[in-house]
Design a protein around this motif. Structure first.
Motif, short mmCIF file in Angstrom:
data_model
loop_
_atom_site.label_atom_id
_atom_site.label_comp_id
_atom_site.label_asym_id
_atom_site.label_seq_id
_atom_site.Cartn_x
_atom_site.Cartn_y
_atom_site.Cartn_z
N UNK A 1 21.45 26.69 39.42
CA UNK A 1 20.01 26.44 39.03
C UNK A 1 19.56 26.64 37.54
N UNK A 2 20.39 27.83 36.91
CA UNK A 2 19.87 28.12 35.64
C UNK A 2 21.02 27.69 34.91
N UNK A 3 22.17 27.56 35.08
CA UNK A 3 23.42 27.37 34.19
C UNK A 3 24.54 26.61 34.91
N UNK A 4 25.40 26.14 34.24
CA UNK A 4 26.62 25.57 34.86
C UNK A 4 27.97 26.39 34.44
N UNK A 5 28.83 26.47 35.45
CA UNK A 5 30.08 27.01 35.38
C UNK A 5 30.86 25.93 34.77
N UNK A 6 31.91 25.96 33.71
CA UNK A 6 32.64 25.20 33.30
C UNK A 6 34.18 25.76 33.46
N UNK A 7 34.81 25.07 34.13
CA UNK A 7 36.07 25.55 34.21
C UNK A 7 37.11 24.75 33.39
N UNK A 8 38.06 25.68 32.57
CA UNK A 8 38.87 24.87 31.57
C UNK A 8 40.03 25.26 32.15
N UNK B 1 27.72 33.75 28.82
CA UNK B 1 26.84 32.52 29.11
C UNK B 1 26.44 32.24 27.62
N UNK B 2 26.48 30.74 27.33
CA UNK B 2 26.06 30.31 26.06
C UNK B 2 24.87 29.44 26.33
N UNK B 3 24.05 29.25 25.41
CA UNK B 3 22.82 28.49 25.37
C UNK B 3 23.73 26.89 25.58
N UNK C 1 42.35 27.32 31.27
CA UNK C 1 42.57 28.81 31.59
C UNK C 1 41.44 29.76 31.68
N UNK C 2 40.24 29.22 31.68
CA UNK C 2 39.13 30.05 31.44
C UNK C 2 37.97 29.58 32.15
N UNK C 3 37.12 30.44 32.38
CA UNK C 3 35.63 29.88 32.80
C UNK C 3 34.48 30.32 31.99
N UNK C 4 33.50 29.39 31.90
CA UNK C 4 32.48 29.51 30.90
C UNK C 4 31.11 29.07 31.43
N UNK C 5 30.07 29.98 31.08
CA UNK C 5 28.87 29.46 31.75
C UNK C 5 27.96 28.72 30.43
N UNK C 6 27.02 27.85 30.68
CA UNK C 6 26.28 27.17 29.72
C UNK C 6 24.99 26.86 30.35
N UNK C 7 23.97 27.06 29.42
CA UNK C 7 22.43 26.33 29.87
C UNK C 7 22.60 24.82 29.98
#
Length: 381
Positions: free
Chosen positions: A126-133, A3-5, A135-141
């Motif tokens: 609620x606290x973050x968003x999951x980004x689907x690219x 998870x990134x800011x 080949x990957x999944x990333x979380x960010x606030x």
């Protein structure tokens, strides 16, 4: 899943600058870029001094030429104006090198850069968003949409189109040495070679960037390819040795439905922050990237507070200037008779004022309508 800011979509000047500023403030950031870097980016490549003077580091490595004077020509009245400054009014850049330089500076501060990954989906929680690219999944606030005029991220977040989108056509061309030598002495703008727009000739290191664009709403059918061929004749170019065409659109008015939805913040062309009169977008892209990073940092990662801070920062300077620019562009491009009447008498003064805006020494006059009325009375009587 890390998870990134902040997750920043797009590695252009706005996104890379936002990442750089966020990293300086201690925020963890990742840039998601669909292409492999460095990548070619269609752009005239004229970086005005108001943007360059505010860069937090030296960008001369990515500058191909500097011009301390600018030629502005009005075909209708055969009026030629020239302005000169001690600092470079316009620096010529190729966007692959320039954008990548800012990305590299951000990487030096710890920003992660994910290349060759296209953003496919956003899952807001609620606290973050999951980004689907790809080949990957990333979380960010927080998510910063810096993916240009078409901004798929803005569409994923729910924005509908409300910007004024204008077409432009640019050619990277090589010409005979005698033509290049003749045209490489200054940056040049030719107003009215396109209905409701202009043509530009920007000399780079060993070629010319020649383009044409229509920069206001028009019901008249415009053939930019034909305008470009006519413009080559005006420039005195009879032979083109090599030619690469690139079409693109420029949003020249801010979005009408805000710049923040969910936890997604729009900057640069995705927000519609190009100058409405000149269609120059690099300087405001970088500036908006700085503003959004400041807002998120100062909010202590509070979404509501970041939203409020970002809008306050935009309304402090940038948005009022853009709103005035939209009105000035309508006067400038749609009222040629009035404009040319005023330019015949006040042309050089107007050119100096516009150059001061390029330099970052002035902004658009808030009482321009009253000034136009006064100047018109003098011109008529």
């Amino acid at each position: 899943m890390k998870t990134y800011d902040i997750a920043i979509i797009g590695s252009g000047p706005s996104g890379a600058s936002a990442a750089f500023e966020a990293a300086k403030k201690g925020l963890t950031s990742i840039i998601i870029e669909k292409e492999q870097l460095p990548r070619y980016k269609t752009c005239g490549g004229g970086f005005v001094y108001r943007g360059r003077r505010n860069m937090p580091f030296d960008v001369s490595k990515a500058v191909e030429r500097e011009f301390f004077d600018v030629d502005i020509r009005f075909d209708a009245k055969k009026l030629a104006l020239n302005t000169v400054r001690k600092k470079p009014i316009i620096s010529m850049i190729m966007r692959d090198e320039f954008d990548y330089l800012i990305v590299q500076k951000a990487e030096e501060l710890g920003v992660k850069v994910l290349q060759g990954e296209k953003l496919l989906a956003l899952d807001f929680q609620n606290d973050f968003t999951t980004l689907t690219t790809t080949n990957k999944q990333i979380q960010a606030k927080f998510i910063i949409a810096a993916d240009g005029a078409l901004s798929p991220t803005a569409k994923l977040a729910g924005w509908e189109e409300s910007r004024l989108m204008c077409p432009a056509l640019e050619y990277e061309i090589k010409v005979p040495d005698k033509d290049f030598e003749r045209l490489s002495k200054s940056a040049r703008f030719d107003i009215d070679v396109v209905p409701f727009g202009y043509g530009w000739s920007f000399p780079k290191k060993n070629h010319l960037s020649v383009g044409v664009g229509n920069f206001t709403k028009s019901t008249k059918k415009i053939n930019l390819k034909e305008n470009y061929r006519d413009y080559l004749k005006i420039l005195g170019i009879e032979t083109v040795l090599k030619e690469e065409a690139h079409g693109f659109i420029i949003p020249i008015s801010p979005r009408k439905d805000g710049f923040v939805k969910q936890n997604v913040f729009l900057i640069g062309d995705a927000a519609g922050f190009a100058d409405p009169l000149t269609a120059e977008g690099i300087s405001n892209a970088i500036y908006s990237g700085k503003l959004v990073a400041e807002a998120i940092s100062e909010s202590n990662l509070s979404l509501n507070e970041a939203n409020k801070l970002y809008n306050n920062k935009l309304n402090n300077k940038l948005l009022p200037e853009l709103e005035l620019g939209v009105k000035l562009a309508a006067l400038f491009y749609e009222n040629r008779t009035l404009r040319n009447l005023l330019l015949k008498k006040y042309g050089q003064r107007a050119a100096e004022y516009m150059t001061d805006i390029f330099m970052g020494d002035r902004t658009y006059p808030h009482n321009f309508k009253e000034k136009v009325k006064q100047k018109l009375k003098v011109s008529l009587f």
